[in-house]
Design an enzyme around this catalytic site. Sequence first.
Site, PDB file in Angstrom:
ATOM      1  N   GLU A  19      45.251  96.586  17.939  1.00 40.60           N
ATOM      2  CA  GLU A  19      45.279  97.330  16.682  1.00 40.60           C
ATOM      3  C   GLU A  19      44.971  96.436  15.481  1.00 40.60           C
ATOM      4  O   GLU A  19      44.293  96.850  14.541  1.00 40.60           O
ATOM      5  CB  GLU A  19      46.662  97.966  16.468  1.00 40.60           C
ATOM      6  CG  GLU A  19      46.991  99.098  17.428  1.00 40.60           C
ATOM      7  CD  GLU A  19      47.640  98.605  18.726  1.00 40.60           C
ATOM      8  OE1 GLU A  19      47.520  97.397  19.056  1.00 40.60           O
ATOM      9  OE2 GLU A  19      48.269  99.424  19.419  1.00 40.60           O
ATOM     10  N   ILE A 433      21.265  80.351  21.228  1.00 39.70           N
ATOM     11  CA  ILE A 433      22.234  79.951  22.248  1.00 39.70           C
ATOM     12  C   ILE A 433      22.356  80.993  23.357  1.00 39.70           C
ATOM     13  O   ILE A 433      22.918  80.728  24.412  1.00 39.70           O
ATOM     14  CB  ILE A 433      23.607  79.666  21.588  1.00 39.70           C
ATOM     15  CG1 ILE A 433      23.434  78.699  20.416  1.00 39.70           C
ATOM     16  CG2 ILE A 433      24.613  79.109  22.570  1.00 39.70           C
ATOM     17  CD1 ILE A 433      22.805  77.364  20.766  1.00 39.70           C
ATOM     18  N   GLY A 434      21.841  82.163  23.137  1.00 40.23           N
ATOM     19  CA  GLY A 434      21.811  83.133  24.244  1.00 40.23           C
ATOM     20  C   GLY A 434      22.029  84.571  23.842  1.00 40.23           C
ATOM     21  O   GLY A 434      21.185  85.422  24.056  1.00 40.23           O
ATOM     22  N   GLU A 486      21.601  88.776  26.441  1.00 38.63           N
ATOM     23  CA  GLU A 486      22.944  88.983  27.022  1.00 38.63           C
ATOM     24  C   GLU A 486      23.573  90.351  26.735  1.00 38.63           C
ATOM     25  O   GLU A 486      24.799  90.469  26.625  1.00 38.63           O
ATOM     26  CB  GLU A 486      23.910  87.859  26.580  1.00 38.63           C
ATOM     27  CG  GLU A 486      23.420  86.472  26.961  1.00 38.63           C
ATOM     28  CD  GLU A 486      24.398  85.342  26.604  1.00 38.63           C
ATOM     29  OE1 GLU A 486      25.599  85.603  26.437  1.00 38.63           O
ATOM     30  OE2 GLU A 486      23.932  84.192  26.502  1.00 38.63           O
ATOM     31  N   GLU A 607      38.015  71.756  25.754  1.00 43.40           N
ATOM     32  CA  GLU A 607      39.327  72.225  25.313  1.00 43.40           C
ATOM     33  C   GLU A 607      40.463  71.945  26.285  1.00 43.40           C
ATOM     34  O   GLU A 607      41.608  71.938  25.885  1.00 43.40           O
ATOM     35  CB  GLU A 607      39.290  73.693  24.933  1.00 43.40           C
ATOM     36  CG  GLU A 607      39.248  74.626  26.074  1.00 43.40           C
ATOM     37  CD  GLU A 607      38.996  76.032  25.552  1.00 43.40           C
ATOM     38  OE1 GLU A 607      39.545  76.941  26.123  1.00 43.40           O
ATOM     39  OE2 GLU A 607      38.249  76.184  24.574  1.00 43.40           O
ATOM     40  N   HIS A 644      25.470  74.107  26.711  1.00 47.65           N
ATOM     41  CA  HIS A 644      25.902  74.388  25.340  1.00 47.65           C
ATOM     42  C   HIS A 644      27.407  74.206  25.251  1.00 47.65           C
ATOM     43  O   HIS A 644      28.128  74.557  26.178  1.00 47.65           O
ATOM     44  CB  HIS A 644      25.522  75.821  24.949  1.00 47.65           C
ATOM     45  CG  HIS A 644      26.250  76.303  23.735  1.00 47.65           C
ATOM     46  ND1 HIS A 644      25.951  75.864  22.475  1.00 47.65           N
ATOM     47  CD2 HIS A 644      27.304  77.151  23.600  1.00 47.65           C
ATOM     48  CE1 HIS A 644      26.784  76.437  21.606  1.00 47.65           C
ATOM     49  NE2 HIS A 644      27.611  77.216  22.266  1.00 47.65           N
ATOM     50  N   HIS A 697      29.780  81.816  12.906  1.00 48.30           N
ATOM     51  CA  HIS A 697      31.077  82.493  12.837  1.00 48.30           C
ATOM     52  C   HIS A 697      31.233  83.269  11.537  1.00 48.30           C
ATOM     53  O   HIS A 697      32.251  83.892  11.299  1.00 48.30           O
ATOM     54  CB  HIS A 697      32.211  81.487  13.000  1.00 48.30           C
ATOM     55  CG  HIS A 697      32.103  80.695  14.262  1.00 48.30           C
ATOM     56  ND1 HIS A 697      31.383  79.531  14.341  1.00 48.30           N
ATOM     57  CD2 HIS A 697      32.569  80.940  15.505  1.00 48.30           C
ATOM     58  CE1 HIS A 697      31.438  79.075  15.575  1.00 48.30           C
ATOM     59  NE2 HIS A 697      32.145  79.912  16.304  1.00 48.30           N
ATOM     60  N   CYS A 729      26.027  78.645  17.826  1.00 50.18           N
ATOM     61  CA  CYS A 729      26.619  79.339  18.980  1.00 50.18           C
ATOM     62  C   CYS A 729      25.868  80.660  19.157  1.00 50.18           C
ATOM     63  O   CYS A 729      24.907  80.939  18.420  1.00 50.18           O
ATOM     64  CB  CYS A 729      28.114  79.544  18.779  1.00 50.18           C
ATOM     65  SG  CYS A 729      28.992  79.990  20.287  1.00 50.18           S
TER      66      CYS A 729
HETATM   67  N1  GLN Z   1      25.412  81.890  25.796  1.00 53.12           N
HETATM   68  C1  GLN Z   1      26.599  82.333  25.135  1.00 53.12           C
HETATM   69  C2  GLN Z   1      26.231  83.174  23.927  1.00 53.12           C
HETATM   70  O1  GLN Z   1      25.218  82.926  23.345  1.00 53.12           O
HETATM   71  C3  GLN Z   1      27.417  81.175  24.677  1.00 53.12           C
HETATM   72  C4  GLN Z   1      28.643  81.626  23.975  1.00 53.12           C
HETATM   73  C5  GLN Z   1      29.583  80.522  23.635  1.00 53.12           C
HETATM   74  O2  GLN Z   1      29.214  79.381  23.600  1.00 53.12           O
HETATM   75  N2  GLN Z   1      30.789  80.843  23.358  1.00 53.12           N
HETATM   76  O3  GLN Z   1      26.967  84.063  23.532  1.00 53.12           O
HETATM   77 ZN    ZN Z   2      29.244  78.282  21.600  1.00 54.12          ZN
END
Ligand code: GLN
Ligand code: ZN
Length: 756
Positions: A19, A433-434, A486, A607, A644, A697, A729
Site C-alpha cells: 500500500e 543495461i538491458g 526485457e 552486496e 553489469h 534512479h 542501470c
Molecule cells: N539487465 C537488468 C536491467 O537492465 C539489470 C538490472 C540491474 O542491474 N538491477 O534491468
Molecule cells: Zn544495475
Amino acid sequence: MTIKRTSVIGFPRIGKKRELKFASEKFFKGELSEEELKKTAAELRLYGWQKQQEAGISFIPSNDFSFYDNLLDTAFLIGAVPANYKQLGLSDLETYFAVAHGYQGAKGDVKALPMKKWFNTNYHYIVPALDDQTKLELANAPKALAEYKEAKAAGIQTVPSLIGIYTFLRLATYNGNKTASDFADDAVKAYVQLAGQLNSAGAEWISIAEPALVFDTNDKEKALFKKIYTDLLAQIRKETNLKIVLQTYFGDVRDIYNELVSLGFDGIGLDFVEGRKSLELLKTGFPKDTLLFAGVINGKNIWRSEYAKKNALLDEIGKYVDGQDIVISTSCSLLHVPYTIESENLLSDASKKFLAFAEEKIKELYDIASKNAASLQQNKALFSEERVKKNEAVQQELGKLTDADFNRTPARNERKGIQKAIFQLPPYPTTTIGSFPQTADVRSNRAAYKKGAISAEQYKTFNRKKIAECIALQERLGLDVLVHGEFERNDMVEYFGNKLDGFIFTQNAWVQSYGTRCVKPPIVWGDVSRSAPITVEWSVYAQSLTKKPVKGMLTGPVTILNWSFPREDASLKEQAQQIGLAIRDEVLDLEKNGIRIIQIDEAALREKLPLRKSDWHSEYLDWAIPAFRLVHAKVKPETQIHTHMCYSEFGDIIKDIDAMDADVITFEASRSDLKLIDSLRDSNFQTQVGPGVYDIHSPRVPSVAEIVDTLHKIISKVNKENVWVNPDCGLKTRGEEETTASLKNLVAAAKQLRSE
Ligand code: GLN
Ligand code: ZN
C-alpha cells in the site's frame, strides 16, 4: 512457567499489499494528496503495532516506519539536509523525497543523494552528506516523537527506535574539511533533546541501533564511539529516566565488545544468527545489571526456526548472563522479510509449514519465550521430516567439475582483438543495461497472461511487438549494441528462478529494496537445474530484426543466489555452483543460436561481501568469483561476455572483479561522482568498462554537456579504447519519454567525443 520477554528490532512497513508503494507513487504523480499519503502510512504503522501486540511482543518498536529510508529519516531528524534541497522551498515531505530521488520541476533541478546497499542486505539507504556549513540540531516535531505518540494514542507502548549517531556518522560522506568527530557533539545534543521529549511523552525505553559496530573497527573509531556514548548516556541519565538498549545486528561486535559492555547501557542487543563470535564474546563477560537482547530469530531468512536448536542456544547464552533474564529478539529488523505466509495462496501447505515470514516470526519469538509444550512438539515433528530430496543428476555434474570449467581461453587480451575485428564498433560504443521502460501495457500483458486471461500466443505477440519497437527505437537513437528490452521479465532474479527447477515462488512476499521499489525473492527450495532454454527465443527474435548486435541478457549465479532466500541446509558455494551450471547451459544455447554478445548481470555481487575484510575471500569471493567464471568459461573467443553491477563501491575488490574475466563491465557510477575510476586506473583494470554516465534512479534528463563532461572525467583516467557509454542501470523503472530524451543525449555525447 516463566515467559521471557521478547523484542522486535523492526517490522515491515511497505504494506502487505504494498500500500505504501502505491500511495507514494500516486503522490509523486500528483494523484494523491500529502494528507492521503500520510493516512495510508498511519494505517500501516498501526497494523504492525497491533500484530506485534497480539503476538505478545514485549518490546515493540516505533519509528521503524519510513517513507523512504531510515537513515534519511535520521538525517532529517538532526538537520543534516544539504542546503540545495532546502532552498527548493518544497513541503517537508517533498523536500525529503527530493533528497531521496531528485527533483526536476518548477522549483528547480537537483539530483538525489547517492544510495547504497545497507550492510549485507538488498535494502538501500540514502548516504547522508555533511559539509562544513552543516549544523546538526534536532528537527521540529521529530518523527520519532510523533510516531511514539501515535502508537501510544492507539494504546500501545512502544520503544522508539533510532539509528545511532556512530553509524550515521560512519556512513555519511563529508564534503568539506570537517569529519565525523566534528559533528558528534551536536548530534549528541540533538539525541539528548529528543530523548527528553520522548521521556516526557511516556517512553520508558529507547533503542539505539549501531550496526556499524559489526564492521572492522580501528582505535580512532572506537574512541569516537566511546566518546559519543559516554556523553550521550551521561546527559540522558541526568535529564531523563529513560532506559537505553544499544542494538547491534548483521554480525558480531568483536572489535568493540569490551567498550560496549563497559559503557553502562541498560540493554545490549547482540546478533546470535550472523554474529559468528557473539557467543564467544559473551563468554568473556557480560555486565550484571544490563539486559541482554539475544537476537536468535533470523530476521533475514524465511525458514521456520528449529525450536530445539534455538532453545539450546538460549540455554548456552543463559550460562553467561549470571542468571539474569534474557530478552529474546529478532537478529535484525524484519524489514528484510515479507509480511506473512498467510498471503500465499499458491504455495502448498507442505511447503508453507517450513516457512516463517515477519508475522510468523513474531509468533516464533513468543513460542520460544513461553516454551509452550505443544508448539515445541509440533516443531520437533516438522524438523524430523525430510524437506526435499537431492537431485542426483545435479550432484553428479557438480562432482565432475574441474579447473577447466572455470577458465576461459584464450586470454582476454587476445579475445579483445578477435572481437574487435568482428564487431567493428565505433570508439566509445553506446549501449544500455538491458531493460526498457516497463510501461503499464507491458505489465498488464504479463499480468493477463499469468492470470490466464490471454493465451501464450497473445502474450508472445504483444512482447514481440514491444521488442520490435524497442529495437527500432534503439536504431533510431543510433545506439551501437542493442538489447531486446526485457519486457517478459518482472524481475531479473524472479524471472530466472521461475524457469529453473529447485526454486519456489511466493505471490505476495514483497521486500523493500529502496524507496517504493520492492522485490519478491524466490526461495531456493532444493537442488537447482535447467530443463529447457529460457531466453533464447526472445533474443533470437530481437536479433533477427537488426544487423547490429543484440545482447543476450542473463542474470548471474551469484546475483540469483544473493537475491533469493537461500537454503540453510546446503552451502552457499554449492548453491551458487548449481545455479552456475544451469545458467551456463543457457549461455551456450544463446551462443549456439547466433547471439554474439551475452551480458550476465551480477548486479548483487558486492552486496553479500562479508562486512569484515578479513572474511572477504575465505567466506565469499573464493566461491563467488569462480561461480561467475563457471558460467562463461566455455564460450568461443569471439563471443563477447558483458557483466553489469549495480554499484560503484568495488574499489577494494577491483582485482576480483577483473578476475571474473568478462570482456566488458558496466556499472553504476554517476550517483557517486565516479570515484571508482581512480581505482580503475590505479589497478590497471583490464576489462573494458562502461561507468554509467547518468543516474537512472531519477526521472531527471541529463544534458549532452553533462554527459560529455562525465565522459571527459572518465577518459582522463581510463584508457579510451576500453570505455563504453551507457546509463548506470536498467531503464525499466523509467518513463518512455525521459528515457528517449536521455538516450538521445547519451548518443549525442558519445558522438561528440568521437569527433574530438
Ligand atoms: N539487465 C537488468 C536491467 O537492465 C539489470 C538490472 C540491474 O542491474 N538491477 O534491468
Ligand atoms: Zn544495475
